[in-house]
Motif scaffolding. Sequence first.
Motif: not given
Length: 152
Positions: A68, A84, A87-90, A93, A96-98
């Motif tokens: 992100v 942050n 944003g790192l989305i694994d 995961y 909800p993507l925040m």
Amino acid sequence: MNHVLQIRLLDPRFGAEWPLPEYATPASAALDLRAAIDAPLTIPPGQAELVPSGIAIHLADPGLCALVLPRSGLGHKHGLVLGNGTGLIDADYQGPLMISVWNRGGEAFTMAPGDRIAQLVVVPIVRVTPQVVDAFEDSARGAGGFGHTGLR
Ligand SMILES: O=c1ccn([C@H]2C[C@H](O)[C@@H](COP(=O)(O)OP(=O)(O)OP(=O)(O)O)O2)c(=O)[nH]1
Ligand SMILES: [Mg+2]
């Protein structure tokens, strides 16, 4: 490279009031993320808010992650970046993507429902197997860093 990305629309306004998540141009690297909020949200200078994107994604492939990132215009002109950093989305995961929206600027920023406030880029990942060693083979740089090659 093109992959299929599974997306769950958690907010009914997608496909009705808002277009489905899409690239802004044919060669855009990132999908824009919207603020799935019910009313305008004002972030005072220096404050951060966790804003729902209204979607969930499942990358599934451990060779991928998603990042992100701020939108350049919002970040540069309004100081609207991410609380942050990035944003790192694994890949595993599914929640909800925040979006952690941080107003690092000097003035309050108000976003409206559906505003495109950040962007999501999918990138390949190299996963490693840590191997403990006593010493490294010599390299040209060695331990030099933080400007040791000079400015010019
Ligand atoms: O901007 C972000 C960053 C993360 N996440 C979600 C997806 C990610 O896979 C998960 C965990 O993120 P991360 O590992 O960066 O956070 P953590 O603080 O280490 O949490 P955890 O203990 O759950 O790993 O949170 C978001 O929705 N938005
Ligand atoms: Mg983590």
